[in-house]
Design a protein around this motif. Structure first.
Motif, PDB file in Angstrom:
ATOM      1  N   ASP A  56       0.829  -1.200   0.000  1.00  0.00           N
ATOM      2  CA  ASP A  56       0.000   0.000   0.000  1.00  0.00           C
ATOM      3  C   ASP A  56       0.866   1.253   0.000  1.00  0.00           C
ATOM      4  O   ASP A  56       1.856   1.356   0.746  1.00  0.00           O
ATOM      5  CB  ASP A  56      -0.916  -0.011   1.224  1.00  0.00           C
ATOM      6  N   SER A  57       0.520   2.205  -0.849  1.00  0.00           N
ATOM      7  CA  SER A  57       1.365   3.387  -1.069  1.00  0.00           C
ATOM      8  C   SER A  57       1.642   4.160   0.217  1.00  0.00           C
ATOM      9  O   SER A  57       2.776   4.579   0.476  1.00  0.00           O
ATOM     10  CB  SER A  57       0.696   4.303  -2.104  1.00  0.00           C
ATOM     11  N   GLU A  58       0.621   4.360   1.052  1.00  0.00           N
ATOM     12  CA  GLU A  58       0.819   5.127   2.280  1.00  0.00           C
ATOM     13  C   GLU A  58       1.733   4.383   3.251  1.00  0.00           C
ATOM     14  O   GLU A  58       2.623   4.991   3.867  1.00  0.00           O
ATOM     15  CB  GLU A  58      -0.533   5.422   2.935  1.00  0.00           C
ATOM     16  N   LEU A  59       1.511   3.085   3.403  1.00  0.00           N
ATOM     17  CA  LEU A  59       2.372   2.296   4.281  1.00  0.00           C
ATOM     18  C   LEU A  59       3.809   2.292   3.763  1.00  0.00           C
ATOM     19  O   LEU A  59       4.773   2.380   4.540  1.00  0.00           O
ATOM     20  CB  LEU A  59       1.855   0.860   4.384  1.00  0.00           C
ATOM     21  N   LEU A  60       3.979   2.191   2.434  1.00  0.00           N
ATOM     22  CA  LEU A  60       5.318   2.179   1.852  1.00  0.00           C
ATOM     23  C   LEU A  60       6.020   3.510   2.077  1.00  0.00           C
ATOM     24  O   LEU A  60       7.207   3.541   2.432  1.00  0.00           O
ATOM     25  CB  LEU A  60       5.232   1.863   0.357  1.00  0.00           C
ATOM     26  N   ASP A  61       5.292   4.619   1.903  1.00  0.00           N
ATOM     27  CA  ASP A  61       5.902   5.938   2.133  1.00  0.00           C
ATOM     28  C   ASP A  61       6.417   6.061   3.557  1.00  0.00           C
ATOM     29  O   ASP A  61       7.553   6.513   3.792  1.00  0.00           O
ATOM     30  CB  ASP A  61       4.875   7.044   1.867  1.00  0.00           C
ATOM     31  N   ALA A  62       5.599   5.650   4.520  1.00  0.00           N
ATOM     32  CA  ALA A  62       5.991   5.753   5.921  1.00  0.00           C
ATOM     33  C   ALA A  62       7.192   4.852   6.214  1.00  0.00           C
ATOM     34  O   ALA A  62       8.130   5.253   6.926  1.00  0.00           O
ATOM     35  CB  ALA A  62       4.814   5.389   6.826  1.00  0.00           C
ATOM     36  N   ALA A  63       7.177   3.626   5.654  1.00  0.00           N
ATOM     37  CA  ALA A  63       8.278   2.694   5.907  1.00  0.00           C
ATOM     38  C   ALA A  63       9.584   3.201   5.311  1.00  0.00           C
ATOM     39  O   ALA A  63      10.643   3.133   5.950  1.00  0.00           O
ATOM     40  CB  ALA A  63       7.932   1.320   5.337  1.00  0.00           C
ATOM     41  N   LEU A  64       9.535   3.744   4.081  1.00  0.00           N
ATOM     42  CA  LEU A  64      10.757   4.231   3.440  1.00  0.00           C
ATOM     43  C   LEU A  64      11.350   5.433   4.186  1.00  0.00           C
ATOM     44  O   LEU A  64      12.578   5.573   4.291  1.00  0.00           O
ATOM     45  CB  LEU A  64      10.470   4.602   1.981  1.00  0.00           C
ATOM     46  N   LYS A  65      10.463   6.284   4.733  1.00  0.00           N
ATOM     47  CA  LYS A  65      10.965   7.427   5.507  1.00  0.00           C
ATOM     48  C   LYS A  65      11.658   6.956   6.782  1.00  0.00           C
ATOM     49  O   LYS A  65      12.722   7.481   7.156  1.00  0.00           O
ATOM     50  CB  LYS A  65       9.805   8.359   5.853  1.00  0.00           C
ATOM     51  N   GLN A  66      11.063   5.975   7.447  1.00  0.00           N
ATOM     52  CA  GLN A  66      11.682   5.450   8.659  1.00  0.00           C
ATOM     53  C   GLN A  66      12.981   4.708   8.352  1.00  0.00           C
ATOM     54  O   GLN A  66      13.953   4.799   9.104  1.00  0.00           O
ATOM     55  CB  GLN A  66      10.704   4.523   9.383  1.00  0.00           C
ATOM     56  N   LEU A  67      12.997   3.980   7.229  1.00  0.00           N
ATOM     57  CA  LEU A  67      14.220   3.263   6.854  1.00  0.00           C
ATOM     58  C   LEU A  67      15.331   4.225   6.434  1.00  0.00           C
ATOM     59  O   LEU A  67      16.513   3.888   6.510  1.00  0.00           O
ATOM     60  CB  LEU A  67      13.923   2.296   5.700  1.00  0.00           C
ATOM     61  N   GLU A  68      14.973   5.424   6.018  1.00  0.00           N
ATOM     62  CA  GLU A  68      16.005   6.413   5.698  1.00  0.00           C
ATOM     63  C   GLU A  68      16.668   6.933   6.974  1.00  0.00           C
ATOM     64  O   GLU A  68      17.879   7.176   7.008  1.00  0.00           O
ATOM     65  CB  GLU A  68      15.382   7.572   4.913  1.00  0.00           C
ATOM     66  N   LYS A  69      15.854   7.047   8.023  1.00  0.00           N
ATOM     67  CA  LYS A  69      16.401   7.506   9.309  1.00  0.00           C
ATOM     68  C   LYS A  69      17.097   6.368  10.052  1.00  0.00           C
ATOM     69  O   LYS A  69      18.126   6.588  10.697  1.00  0.00           O
ATOM     70  CB  LYS A  69      15.271   8.065  10.178  1.00  0.00           C
ATOM     71  N   ARG A  70      16.495   5.169   9.965  1.00  0.00           N
ATOM     72  CA  ARG A  70      17.041   4.032  10.698  1.00  0.00           C
ATOM     73  C   ARG A  70      17.276   2.853   9.744  1.00  0.00           C
ATOM     74  O   ARG A  70      16.502   1.910   9.709  1.00  0.00           O
ATOM     75  CB  ARG A  70      16.082   3.608  11.817  1.00  0.00           C
ATOM     76  N   PRO A  71      18.321   2.908   8.937  1.00  0.00           N
ATOM     77  CA  PRO A  71      18.578   1.826   7.981  1.00  0.00           C
ATOM     78  C   PRO A  71      18.906   0.519   8.698  1.00  0.00           C
ATOM     79  O   PRO A  71      19.390   0.499   9.824  1.00  0.00           O
ATOM     80  CB  PRO A  71      19.774   2.348   7.172  1.00  0.00           C
ATOM     81  N   ALA A  88      12.062  -8.070  -1.885  1.00  0.00           N
ATOM     82  CA  ALA A  88      12.052  -6.681  -1.403  1.00  0.00           C
ATOM     83  C   ALA A  88      10.716  -6.352  -0.740  1.00  0.00           C
ATOM     84  O   ALA A  88      10.672  -5.668   0.299  1.00  0.00           O
ATOM     85  CB  ALA A  88      12.325  -5.732  -2.559  1.00  0.00           C
ATOM     86  N   THR A  89       9.631  -6.845  -1.311  1.00  0.00           N
ATOM     87  CA  THR A  89       8.310  -6.630  -0.716  1.00  0.00           C
ATOM     88  C   THR A  89       8.213  -7.295   0.654  1.00  0.00           C
ATOM     89  O   THR A  89       7.696  -6.702   1.624  1.00  0.00           O
ATOM     90  CB  THR A  89       7.215  -7.182  -1.653  1.00  0.00           C
ATOM     91  N   GLU A  90       8.713  -8.520   0.766  1.00  0.00           N
ATOM     92  CA  GLU A  90       8.695  -9.225   2.055  1.00  0.00           C
ATOM     93  C   GLU A  90       9.546  -8.494   3.092  1.00  0.00           C
ATOM     94  O   GLU A  90       9.173  -8.438   4.273  1.00  0.00           O
ATOM     95  CB  GLU A  90       9.213 -10.650   1.859  1.00  0.00           C
ATOM     96  N   PHE A  91      10.672  -7.937   2.663  1.00  0.00           N
ATOM     97  CA  PHE A  91      11.525  -7.203   3.597  1.00  0.00           C
ATOM     98  C   PHE A  91      10.779  -6.003   4.186  1.00  0.00           C
ATOM     99  O   PHE A  91      10.782  -5.789   5.420  1.00  0.00           O
ATOM    100  CB  PHE A  91      12.797  -6.725   2.884  1.00  0.00           C
ATOM    101  N   VAL A  92      10.126  -5.224   3.350  1.00  0.00           N
ATOM    102  CA  VAL A  92       9.405  -4.043   3.841  1.00  0.00           C
ATOM    103  C   VAL A  92       8.243  -4.459   4.728  1.00  0.00           C
ATOM    104  O   VAL A  92       7.985  -3.832   5.783  1.00  0.00           O
ATOM    105  CB  VAL A  92       8.915  -3.185   2.659  1.00  0.00           C
ATOM    106  N   GLN A  93       7.527  -5.510   4.354  1.00  0.00           N
ATOM    107  CA  GLN A  93       6.408  -5.977   5.179  1.00  0.00           C
ATOM    108  C   GLN A  93       6.897  -6.395   6.568  1.00  0.00           C
ATOM    109  O   GLN A  93       6.278  -6.047   7.582  1.00  0.00           O
ATOM    110  CB  GLN A  93       5.714  -7.149   4.488  1.00  0.00           C
ATOM    111  N   GLU A  94       7.991  -7.143   6.624  1.00  0.00           N
ATOM    112  CA  GLU A  94       8.520  -7.573   7.921  1.00  0.00           C
ATOM    113  C   GLU A  94       9.027  -6.378   8.731  1.00  0.00           C
ATOM    114  O   GLU A  94       8.898  -6.369   9.968  1.00  0.00           O
ATOM    115  CB  GLU A  94       9.638  -8.604   7.712  1.00  0.00           C
ATOM    116  N   TRP A  95       9.568  -5.397   8.051  1.00  0.00           N
ATOM    117  CA  TRP A  95      10.038  -4.209   8.782  1.00  0.00           C
ATOM    118  C   TRP A  95       8.843  -3.467   9.386  1.00  0.00           C
ATOM    119  O   TRP A  95       8.898  -3.018  10.540  1.00  0.00           O
ATOM    120  CB  TRP A  95      10.812  -3.292   7.831  1.00  0.00           C
TER     121      TRP A  95
END
Length: 396
Positions: A180-195, A259-266
């Motif tokens: 989902d686009s909104e969930l992905l946006d939030a996850a990518l922002k957090q992963l940028e701060k906390r890789p 890659a999709t599974e990685f973001v979902q687990e994160w």
């Protein structure tokens, strides 16, 4: 008068009255249904013994004293030969019967058909044996020819030890991550701060988020970064050019799913407040596979029987992290559980030493702030092209 004949099946001698000619009956010995033949010549005289007539056509056995003598005629005396009474003949009015007059033809045809079947069977057996011999010989000859034929993907290669070298990152664009686009946006922002950092003795891997997707970077640890140029061997370069794209395409779909599974687990780990989730499986499945997708996905370095997989394929070279001080190794294709390999190369590689590597300004900035390069614009799942200066230059 009587008719005497032999059963065409069991050869038993049968005697019946004259009026039984052409009638149906059953052989008293073998129980086969037959037709009484019609005598062709004048009827012979019946023996002195009486014959019982209808309805059963049962000839009466002559008493011992009145049995006829059958033998060769002689002028004065014929040696007597006692004839056994004929078996009883039982009439059989109904049902199919065997025609005595045509039985010889039927038996001859049956024997001919049986011989033909046996001949065909022998022909098939010998034909099968001949085919097996031909195939075995062809396979043996092919194996012998290929055994003696040199492998075009073999020879000697030269590798370079890169001191303080650094690889360009691989990138997954957001449209390849099915969340989902909104969930992905939030996850990518957090992963940028906390890789996510995956550390081992040989390498340090980092998976970082950004506005346009995921970025995977790798730096050497306690190991030598060694580059094997592909273009130095013509057949190796041609194989990589011909098959590398096919291998990369084969891995794209798998990597998109990973890659999709990685973001979902994160996202799930972040929702439950897990600060140290286990992402170990993504080290190889996502990290190394994304950095080496062409020839590099199949190439391995062999040192003392131990495989070391290729960590990246960039700028026309294969990169390996090998034990420090490695001088020589073999470059092979990775074999599956059945011993089969997509890449059949068998190369001997010699490592040349270099004193140092000059770093570009961009490489130094990446090491300072540990941020990914914004210049990486390659397609999904493929390693970005190296900055020539990032790999370094040999000091003469």
């Amino acid at each position: 008068m009587a008719i005497q004949f032999d059963c065409p099946y069991c050869t038993a001698t049968i005697r019946v009255p004259d009026n039984a000619a052409g009638k149906k009956g059953t052989c008293p010995q073998c129980q086969t249904k037959i037709i009484v033949p019609t005598p062709k010549g004048p009827p012979e005289e019946s023996p002195p013994s009486p014959v019982v007539s209808a309805p059963n056509f049962l000839p009466a056995a002559a008493p011992p004293t009145s049995m006829p003598f059958i033998g060769m005629p002689s002028p004065g005396f014929a040696p007597p030969m006692m004839m056994m009474p004929a078996p009883m003949f039982y009439p059989q009015p109904d049902g199919p019967v065997a025609d005595v007059n045509s039985d010889d033809d039927r038996l001859a045809k049956a024997r001919a058909a049986r011989k033909k079947r046996e001949a065909q069977k022998r022909k098939m057996i010998w034909g099968g044996i001949a085919l097996v011999v031909v195939i075995t010989g062809a396979v043996g000859g092919f194996m012998l020819i290929n055994k003696n034929k040199p492998n075009p993907l073999s020879g000697d290669l030269t590798a370079t030890l890169l001191v303080d070298g650094k690889l360009e990152p691989a990138k997954f664009f957001r449209d390849e991550i099915k969340i989902d686009s909104e969930l992905l946006d939030a996850a990518l922002k957090q992963l940028e701060k906390r890789p996510v950092k995956l550390l081992s003795e040989r390498m340090r891997m980092q998976i970082r988020g950004g506005a346009d997707g995921l970025q995977i970077s790798l730096t050497p640890g306690q190991a030598d970064l060694i580059a094997v140029p592909i273009a130095q061997h013509k057949n190796l370069a041609n194989w990589s050019k011909r098959e590398g794209g096919k291998l990369a395409d084969r891995h794209r779909k798998e990597l998109a799913q990973t890659a999709t599974e990685f973001v979902q687990e994160w996202i799930e780990a972040d929702a439950r407040g897990d600060k140290k989730p286990d992402f170990g499986r993504f080290h190889d499945e996502l990290g190394l596979t994304s950095l080496a997708m062409g020839l590099g996905s199949e190439a391995v370095a062999i040192i003392n029987g131990v495989e070391h997989r290729c960590i990246a394929e960039q700028s026309g070279a294969l990169y390996f992290l090998l034990p420090q001080g490695t001088k020589r190794f073999e470059l092979h294709g990775h074999e599956d559980a059945k011993g089969r390999a997509v890449f059949t190369g068998r190369f001997k590689v010699r490592v040349t030493e270099v004193d140092s590597i000059k770093k570009s300004k961009k490489t130094e900035e990446m090491e300072d702030d540990d941020k990914p390069s914004e210049s990486t614009k390659d397609a999904f799942g493929r390693p970005a092209a190296n900055d020539p200066a990032a790999a370094g230059e040999m000091r003469k």
